[in-house]
Design a protein around this motif. Structure first.
Motif, PDB file in Angstrom:
ATOM      1  N   SER A 115       0.803  -1.228   0.000  1.00 49.82           N
ATOM      2  CA  SER A 115       0.000   0.000   0.000  1.00 49.82           C
ATOM      3  C   SER A 115       0.830   1.271   0.000  1.00 49.82           C
ATOM      4  O   SER A 115       1.748   1.447   0.779  1.00 49.82           O
ATOM      5  CB  SER A 115      -0.914   0.023   1.223  1.00 49.82           C
ATOM      6  OG  SER A 115      -1.609   1.260   1.273  1.00 49.82           O
ATOM      7  N   ARG A 116       0.462   2.177  -0.890  1.00 50.77           N
ATOM      8  CA  ARG A 116       1.087   3.502  -0.897  1.00 50.77           C
ATOM      9  C   ARG A 116       0.536   4.363   0.238  1.00 50.77           C
ATOM     10  O   ARG A 116       1.064   5.423   0.521  1.00 50.77           O
ATOM     11  CB  ARG A 116       0.840   4.176  -2.255  1.00 50.77           C
ATOM     12  CG  ARG A 116       1.733   3.610  -3.351  1.00 50.77           C
ATOM     13  CD  ARG A 116       1.462   4.289  -4.667  1.00 50.77           C
ATOM     14  NE  ARG A 116       0.702   3.414  -5.549  1.00 50.77           N
ATOM     15  CZ  ARG A 116       0.202   3.796  -6.733  1.00 50.77           C
ATOM     16  NH1 ARG A 116       0.371   5.032  -7.143  1.00 50.77           N
ATOM     17  NH2 ARG A 116      -0.463   2.960  -7.474  1.00 50.77           N
ATOM     18  N   ASN A 117      -0.541   3.911   0.848  1.00 52.01           N
ATOM     19  CA  ASN A 117      -1.110   4.643   1.985  1.00 52.01           C
ATOM     20  C   ASN A 117      -0.520   4.192   3.316  1.00 52.01           C
ATOM     21  O   ASN A 117      -0.907   4.701   4.377  1.00 52.01           O
ATOM     22  CB  ASN A 117      -2.629   4.449   2.015  1.00 52.01           C
ATOM     23  CG  ASN A 117      -3.313   5.101   0.818  1.00 52.01           C
ATOM     24  OD1 ASN A 117      -3.202   6.304   0.620  1.00 52.01           O
ATOM     25  ND2 ASN A 117      -3.998   4.314   0.006  1.00 52.01           N
TER      26      ASN A 117
HETATM   27  C1  G6P Z   1      -2.668  -3.797   0.472  1.00 54.47           C
HETATM   28  C2  G6P Z   1      -4.100  -4.267   0.416  1.00 54.47           C
HETATM   29  C3  G6P Z   1      -4.586  -4.341  -1.015  1.00 54.47           C
HETATM   30  C4  G6P Z   1      -4.311  -3.039  -1.748  1.00 54.47           C
HETATM   31  C5  G6P Z   1      -2.820  -2.719  -1.703  1.00 54.47           C
HETATM   32  C6  G6P Z   1      -2.484  -1.398  -2.379  1.00 54.47           C
HETATM   33  O1  G6P Z   1      -1.826  -4.842   0.071  1.00 54.47           O
HETATM   34  O2  G6P Z   1      -4.233  -5.541   1.005  1.00 54.47           O
HETATM   35  O3  G6P Z   1      -5.960  -4.611  -0.995  1.00 54.47           O
HETATM   36  O4  G6P Z   1      -4.736  -3.138  -3.084  1.00 54.47           O
HETATM   37  O5  G6P Z   1      -2.409  -2.668  -0.355  1.00 54.47           O
HETATM   38  O6  G6P Z   1      -2.912  -0.366  -1.532  1.00 54.47           O
HETATM   39  P1  G6P Z   1      -3.038   1.155  -1.884  1.00 54.47           P
HETATM   40  O7  G6P Z   1      -3.426   1.761  -0.565  1.00 54.47           O
HETATM   41  O8  G6P Z   1      -1.697   1.649  -2.363  1.00 54.47           O
HETATM   42  O9  G6P Z   1      -4.069   1.285  -2.939  1.00 54.47           O
END
Ligand code: G6P
Ligand code: MG
Length: 220
Positions: A115-117
């Motif tokens: 995740s970028r978040n």
């Molecule tokens: C995690 C979650 C995924 C998501 C990915 C990218 O691995 O389990 O469901 O698609 O992060 O996250 P982002 O926040 O960057 O969209």
């Protein structure tokens, strides 16, 4: 005996999976189809654009690159809105305790998330400082099941991948850990995470790993 612990974020430390899936369901609804409950597992752990490709494949929808980027941006905007209210109380049971305990014992810790978040969520949870290294989707482009995110974590910690334990709730994440030559501990259902070395229901149950021969010792 492991010298380092690598943690996935979503579904291991914080229960954001529900928000990711709700945001993708909205994408599907806008495109005129529905995602079934069973579709959620495939979307866990994979990067944003890979997840979008899976959603589009489920709906049998093809879009051009510009539309794909817009759909991913809109999904992320909904997701960021949904997690805006996250507080330390949203941490999954045992997460903070395990991180604190491992560090107190000299075991190095890293985050390995697609995740970028991730940095934003760690700040909201107030646990950024509990990681010796943070590898997230903005640092690494190869998505799980590619091992890169975890290999980069081991490298940042200066430890041998073979001595790392990875905590993962997603099939793709367990596969990434195995491909990195690490020990994968599944968080969730053993019937789903069949490739993990051991599966526990959550980090609160980490003591059960000793019975599987999975233990930690200080990094020298
Ligand atoms: C995690 C979650 C995924 C998501 C990915 C990218 O691995 O389990 O469901 O698609 O992060 O996250 P982002 O926040 O960057 O969209
Ligand atoms: Mg996850």
């Amino acid at each position: 005996t492991a010298s380092a612990a690598l943690f996935d974020l979503d579904g291991v430390i914080v229960d954001t999976a529900v928000h990711h899936f709700a945001a993708w369901r909205q994408t599907a609804a806008e495109l005129g189809f529905t995602l079934a409950d069973e579709d959620e597992e495939r979307l866990k752990g994979v990067g944003r654009m890979d997840a979008l490709r899976i959603v589009l494949e489920i709906g049998g929808v093809e879009v051009d690159e510009a539309t794909a980027l817009r759909l991913a941006d809109e999904k992320n905007a909904r997701y960021v809105d949904a997690i805006a209210a996250i507080t330390p109380a949203d941490m999954l049971p045992g997460a903070q305790e395990v991180l604190e305990d491992l560090r107190a014992r000299g075991v190095r810790t890293a985050l390995g998330s697609a995740s970028r978040n991730a940095p934003l969520i760690l700040e909201r949870l107030g646990i950024t400082g509990l990681f010796d290294a943070i590898v997230d989707g903005s640092v690494v482009t190869e998505a799980k099941p590619h091992p890169r995110v975890f290999l980069a974590g081991a490298e940042a910690l200066g430890v041998d991948p073979a001595t790392c334990i990875v905590f993962e709730d997603a099939i793709a994440g367990v596969q990434a850990a195995n491909a990195a030559g690490m020990t994968a501990v599944g968080i969730g259902d053993p019937a789903v995470l069949t490739e993990a070395a051991a599966v526990i229901p959550g980090l609160h149950a980490v003591d059960a790993l000793a019975a599987h021969g999975i233990t930690f010792a200080a990094t020298l």
